[in-house]
Scaffold this motif. Structure first.
Motif, PDB file in Angstrom:
ATOM      1  N   THR A   1       6.474   0.153  -1.138  1.00 38.10           N
ATOM      2  CA  THR A   1       7.008  -0.470  -2.361  1.00 38.10           C
ATOM      3  C   THR A   1       6.099  -1.132  -2.787  1.00 38.10           C
ATOM      4  OG1 THR A   1       8.248  -2.307  -0.886  1.00 38.10           O
ATOM      5  CG2 THR A   1       9.543  -0.409  -1.728  1.00 38.10           C
ATOM      6  N   ASP A   2       4.332  -1.700  -1.793  1.00 35.02           N
ATOM      7  CA  ASP A   2       3.144  -2.559  -3.077  1.00 35.02           C
ATOM      8  C   ASP A   2       2.789  -0.924  -2.662  1.00 35.02           C
ATOM      9  OD1 ASP A   2       1.510  -3.661  -3.428  1.00 35.02           O
ATOM     10  OD2 ASP A   2       1.398  -4.903  -1.945  1.00 35.02           O
ATOM     11  N   PHE A   3       2.345  -0.857  -4.321  1.00 35.52           N
ATOM     12  CA  PHE A   3       1.707   0.075  -5.234  1.00 35.52           C
ATOM     13  C   PHE A   3       0.166  -0.081  -4.834  1.00 35.52           C
ATOM     14  CE2 PHE A   3       4.938   2.996  -7.448  1.00 35.52           C
ATOM     15  CZ  PHE A   3       5.925   3.220  -6.193  1.00 35.52           C
ATOM     16  N   GLN A   4       0.055  -0.986  -4.743  1.00 31.93           N
ATOM     17  CA  GLN A   4      -1.383  -1.388  -4.696  1.00 31.93           C
ATOM     18  C   GLN A   4      -2.253  -1.452  -3.133  1.00 31.93           C
ATOM     19  OE1 GLN A   4      -0.720  -5.955  -5.680  1.00 31.93           O
ATOM     20  NE2 GLN A   4      -2.533  -5.948  -7.987  1.00 31.93           N
ATOM     21  N   ARG A   5      -1.648  -1.417  -2.160  1.00 32.54           N
ATOM     22  CA  ARG A   5      -1.376  -0.610  -1.397  1.00 32.54           C
ATOM     23  C   ARG A   5      -1.959   0.535  -0.942  1.00 32.54           C
ATOM     24  NH1 ARG A   5       0.028  -3.371   4.344  1.00 32.54           N
ATOM     25  NH2 ARG A   5       1.191  -4.627   3.182  1.00 32.54           N
ATOM     26  N   GLU A   6      -1.297   1.654  -1.536  1.00 30.92           N
ATOM     27  CA  GLU A   6      -1.316   2.960  -1.394  1.00 30.92           C
ATOM     28  C   GLU A   6      -2.662   2.630  -2.294  1.00 30.92           C
ATOM     29  OE1 GLU A   6       1.223   6.705  -2.772  1.00 30.92           O
ATOM     30  OE2 GLU A   6       1.794   5.149  -3.224  1.00 30.92           O
ATOM     31  N   ALA A   7      -2.565   1.566  -3.758  1.00 29.44           N
ATOM     32  CA  ALA A   7      -4.077   2.779  -4.108  1.00 29.44           C
ATOM     33  C   ALA A   7      -5.208   2.420  -3.160  1.00 29.44           C
ATOM     34  CB  ALA A   7      -3.719   1.439  -5.252  1.00 29.44           C
ATOM     35  N   ALA A   8      -5.528   1.162  -2.242  1.00 31.09           N
ATOM     36  CA  ALA A   8      -6.244   1.033  -1.895  1.00 31.09           C
ATOM     37  C   ALA A   8      -6.443   1.676  -0.548  1.00 31.09           C
ATOM     38  CB  ALA A   8      -5.960  -0.242  -0.550  1.00 31.09           C
ATOM     39  N   ASN A   9      -5.246   2.314   0.319  1.00 37.63           N
ATOM     40  CA  ASN A   9      -5.238   2.957   0.779  1.00 37.63           C
ATOM     41  C   ASN A   9      -5.605   4.809   0.188  1.00 37.63           C
ATOM     42  OD1 ASN A   9      -4.270   2.350   2.963  1.00 37.63           O
ATOM     43  ND2 ASN A   9      -1.789   2.671   2.446  1.00 37.63           N
ATOM     44  N   LEU A  10      -6.040   4.674  -0.923  1.00 41.40           N
ATOM     45  CA  LEU A  10      -6.490   6.123  -1.443  1.00 41.40           C
ATOM     46  C   LEU A  10      -7.872   5.933  -1.062  1.00 41.40           C
ATOM     47  CD1 LEU A  10      -3.636   6.769  -4.514  1.00 41.40           C
ATOM     48  CD2 LEU A  10      -4.592   8.575  -3.093  1.00 41.40           C
ATOM     49  N   LYS A  11      -8.251   5.019  -1.771  1.00 37.95           N
ATOM     50  CA  LYS A  11      -9.702   4.630  -1.619  1.00 37.95           C
ATOM     51  C   LYS A  11     -10.757   5.347  -0.421  1.00 37.95           C
ATOM     52  CE  LYS A  11      -9.810   0.733  -4.279  1.00 37.95           C
ATOM     53  NZ  LYS A  11     -10.025   0.008  -4.406  1.00 37.95           N
ATOM     54  N   GLU A  12      -9.616   4.578   0.829  1.00 35.70           N
ATOM     55  CA  GLU A  12      -9.996   4.365   1.874  1.00 35.70           C
ATOM     56  C   GLU A  12     -10.254   5.951   2.942  1.00 35.70           C
ATOM     57  OE1 GLU A  12      -9.125   1.863   6.500  1.00 35.70           O
ATOM     58  OE2 GLU A  12      -7.893   1.402   4.594  1.00 35.70           O
ATOM     59  N   PHE A  13      -8.497   6.568   2.473  1.00 36.60           N
ATOM     60  CA  PHE A  13      -8.594   7.367   2.811  1.00 36.60           C
ATOM     61  C   PHE A  13     -10.090   8.538   2.605  1.00 36.60           C
ATOM     62  CE2 PHE A  13      -7.444  12.228   3.236  1.00 36.60           C
ATOM     63  CZ  PHE A  13      -6.519  12.237   4.578  1.00 36.60           C
ATOM     64  N   ALA A  14     -10.537   8.179   1.220  1.00 37.50           N
ATOM     65  CA  ALA A  14     -11.415   9.555   0.018  1.00 37.50           C
ATOM     66  C   ALA A  14     -12.935   9.194   0.682  1.00 37.50           C
ATOM     67  CB  ALA A  14     -11.386   8.894  -0.866  1.00 37.50           C
ATOM     68  N   GLN A  15     -13.063   7.741   1.487  1.00 38.02           N
ATOM     69  CA  GLN A  15     -13.935   7.887   2.170  1.00 38.02           C
ATOM     70  C   GLN A  15     -14.294   7.701   3.870  1.00 38.02           C
ATOM     71  OE1 GLN A  15     -16.669   5.715   0.371  1.00 38.02           O
ATOM     72  NE2 GLN A  15     -17.795   5.998   2.872  1.00 38.02           N
ATOM     73  N   LEU A  16     -14.079   8.082   4.340  1.00 40.14           N
ATOM     74  CA  LEU A  16     -13.622   8.343   5.901  1.00 40.14           C
ATOM     75  C   LEU A  16     -13.592   9.697   5.640  1.00 40.14           C
ATOM     76  CD1 LEU A  16     -10.480   6.165   7.620  1.00 40.14           C
ATOM     77  CD2 LEU A  16     -13.348   5.801   7.776  1.00 40.14           C
ATOM     78  N   ASN A  17     -12.740  11.026   5.187  1.00 39.61           N
ATOM     79  CA  ASN A  17     -13.384  11.870   4.764  1.00 39.61           C
ATOM     80  C   ASN A  17     -14.351  13.128   3.377  1.00 39.61           C
ATOM     81  OD1 ASN A  17     -10.720  13.150   6.264  1.00 39.61           O
ATOM     82  ND2 ASN A  17      -9.720  11.504   5.052  1.00 39.61           N
ATOM     83  N   LYS A  18     -14.874  12.004   3.598  1.00 37.62           N
ATOM     84  CA  LYS A  18     -15.907  12.470   2.106  1.00 37.62           C
ATOM     85  C   LYS A  18     -16.885  13.230   2.641  1.00 37.62           C
ATOM     86  CE  LYS A  18     -20.022   8.830   2.870  1.00 37.62           C
ATOM     87  NZ  LYS A  18     -20.481   7.855   2.363  1.00 37.62           N
ATOM     88  N   ASN A  19     -17.179  13.511   4.239  1.00 40.66           N
ATOM     89  CA  ASN A  19     -17.739  15.124   4.773  1.00 40.66           C
ATOM     90  C   ASN A  19     -16.663  16.045   4.872  1.00 40.66           C
ATOM     91  OD1 ASN A  19     -20.310  13.069   4.196  1.00 40.66           O
ATOM     92  ND2 ASN A  19     -20.075  12.314   5.715  1.00 40.66           N
ATOM     93  N   VAL A  20     -15.962  15.830   4.330  1.00 41.01           N
ATOM     94  CA  VAL A  20     -15.328  16.980   4.812  1.00 41.01           C
ATOM     95  C   VAL A  20     -14.271  17.466   3.910  1.00 41.01           C
ATOM     96  CG1 VAL A  20     -12.499  17.600   6.483  1.00 41.01           C
ATOM     97  CG2 VAL A  20     -13.411  15.484   6.476  1.00 41.01           C
ATOM     98  N   ALA A  21     -14.837  19.347   3.933  1.00 42.40           N
ATOM     99  CA  ALA A  21     -15.162  19.965   2.522  1.00 42.40           C
ATOM    100  C   ALA A  21     -13.485  20.621   2.403  1.00 42.40           C
ATOM    101  CB  ALA A  21     -16.148  21.164   3.111  1.00 42.40           C
TER     102      ALA A  21
END
Length: 548
Positions: A198-218
């Protein structure tokens, strides 16, 4: 689980946040009345059809919808007809009126709303238990998805979990037994998950972290987040137009290879757990979309985290299962456990039960293994043998079971355990493996040498104390509690038998004397002796009959 510091921290969180959600006795009573009213309205006592069951959960609110979403992937718990109907909870909930959505956005953005958004589609893309998503276009032309939290949802969910917490506390006191799950720990995990989702700021941070970790996965992606437009009750992200991972017909019509999708999804999920330690904890079909040849994770509000220690421990557990080695599995589970007091763990029983478990599943083909039931059996076994695993194992198990329930039909000749094991082997460097084996061998050799030296030293001291008459021995008998209880019951009966015989003999001797006063021709003392012996005899016979 008082020794689990994570659960203790979770309890402290709930206490600190209670005032924010008005968790009082009066509010709990009001919510209970609402729940009972809904149950009476649907006449659940007379039974419910799959469609009725889904309607009941929807009317009860978001907390119960979340439970239904989890049950929809557990065909071993509910009949398939119910699972099929509950699967609609993944994406279908009664939508809020568009006017309510606009009022909510006005409360968030104020007068700036018209300057930020060029248009907002009044028809929702999805209406879930926590939020509603609308397609929109920004002033710069970007097409986005706005995820707006349902008004009042926090308060309702907090009330529901507070009621569940109270019920779990009472049930934990009333119901005892080794097979009983830790209800309080489960409810507290729901509370922490609720705070995160229920804290959407946390979800926004999760989206950025997930994208960074999987940036090299096609083949893996997630929506781009617009940080400047996101807040605690709203998150604005890139609009994803694709096919749900659960829509088999649409995927086949689009020309996708379902087996390839299944294997890649599982391999990446293994990467999230074992390599990144940051994984999607709620990967149900509504949260995984296929677009442009990529698997796109959405709704990253509920993410799990693993420490390096936990990642290594879980990997060792999976490898042990793949090798069908009960000894390695026992060592992996014990090293992964939170409980470190080996005197509390029933090691002989633990190893014997793991042997039986692996033998049971080892006789099945890999594709026939029910990973959900297997993980459930592992967790039940660890509880019975007093091995307390960290709370993260629950999130991992739930995620794996959810994915396996979704894509299991896509990979009929494979299995979660096999794919994760293949991932471990493929990502392990052979030189590192050889180095690790040599280090393990050196450590074991050193430990063996030290043990041999210590054994020789202790043997000499023991012999010296024995010759001086100073040796004392403390022996602890370990084994099945049931066997020890039976032995104790037998000893108790023997003691009672001796007491009964003594009362009969003593009373018979008194009856031959001239002792006064007398009752029914027998001295009073002898009469009560006979009476006591008779009562004890009846009790012993009843106990023997009852325990057959």
């Amino acid at each position: 689980m008082s020794s689990n510091t994570l659960i203790n921290r979770f309890f402290s969180i709930s206490i600190d946040r209670e005032d924010e959600f008005d968790l009082t006795r009066q509010s709990r009573t009001r919510r209970l009345r609402q729940i009972f009213s809904i149950l009476r309205q649907h006449d659940v006592i007379s039974g419910v059809t799959p469609k009725d069951f889904r309607a009941v959960l929807e009317d009860l609110g978001p907390s119960f919808v979340k439970i239904g979403q989890t049950l929809s992937t557990r065909s071993e718990i509910l009949p398939q007809a119910y699972c099929t109907e509950l699967a609609k909870l993944q994406t279908e909930c009664d939508p809020l009126p568009f006017e309510d959505i606009l009022r909510t956005l006005d409360g968030i953005y104020g007068d700036a709303q018209g300057e930020l958004f060029d248009a907002i589609d009044p028809t929702p893309l999805g209406s879930a238990s926590l939020a509603q998503v609308h397609k929109a276009r920004l002033r710069n032309g970007d097409v986005v998805a706005i995820k707006i939290q349902r008004p009042g949802v926090k308060e309702v969910m907090a009330q529901d979990i507070d009621i569940m917490r109270s019920a779990a506390r009472k049930l934990s006191r009333l119901i005892k037994g080794e097979q009983m799950i830790d209800l309080q720990a489960v409810v507290e995990e729901m509370w922490v998950t609720f705070l995160e989702e229920t804290d959407f700021q946390r979800e926004a941070a999760n989206l950025k972290e997930f994208a960074q970790l999987n940036k090299n996965v096609a083949f893996i992606d997630c929506p781009k987040v617009y940080d400047e437009l996101s807040g605690e009750n709203v998150v604005v992200m890139e609009y994803i137009d694709g096919i749900s991972i659960g829509n088999r017909e649409a995927l086949e019509a689009a020309g996708y290879d379902l087996e390839e999708i299944g294997e890649k999804l599982l391999d990446n999920y293994a990467t999230q757990i074992l390599d990144h330690g940051f994984f999607h904890a709620d990967p149900h079909p509504g949260n995984v979309i296929v677009r442009g040849g990529k698997i796109v994770y959405i709704d990253l509000g509920n993410m799990g985290r693993l420490s390096p220690r936990d990642r290594f421990g879980f990997g060792e557990i999976i490898k042990a299962v793949g090798l069908q080695s009960s000894t390695k599995l026992k060592d992996a589970l014990v090293s992964f456990a939170v409980t470190k007091d080996n005197s509390v763990i029933d090691h002989p029983r633990f190893l014997a039960d793991l042997d039986l478990l692996l033998e049971q599943y080892g006789s099945c083909d890999v594709a026939d293994i029910d990973i959900g039931q297997f993980l459930t059996d592992i967790l039940s076994l660890t509880r019975v043998c007093r091995v307390t695993l960290p709370s993260t194992i629950t999130s991992i198990s739930r995620g794996i079971v959810t994915i396996e329930g979704t894509i299991g039909p896509y990979i009929p000749n494979s299995n979660v355990v096999g794919i994760i094991n293949a991932h471990i082997e493929n990502t392990s460097d052979r030189f590192d493996l050889l180095k690790e084996m040599l280090e393990d061998m050196a450590l074991q050799t050193r430990a063996s040498a030290a043990g041999a030296m210590s054994a020789a030293q202790y043997s000499g001291e023991a012999l010296r104390m024995l010759t001086r008459g100073q040796l004392k021995m403390n022996m602890t008998m370990s084994g099945s509690p049931e066997l020890l209880n039976r032995l104790g019951s037998m000893v108790n009966r023997l003691v009672l038998g001796v007491i009964i015989a003594g009362l009969f003999v003593g009373s018979s001797m008194l009856s031959l004397s001239s002792m006064e006063p007398r009752l029914l021709g027998v001295p009073v003392l002898g009469f009560f002796g006979y009476l006591g012996a008779a009562v004890l005899s009846v009790w012993v016979l009843f106990d023997i009959t009852r325990r057959r």
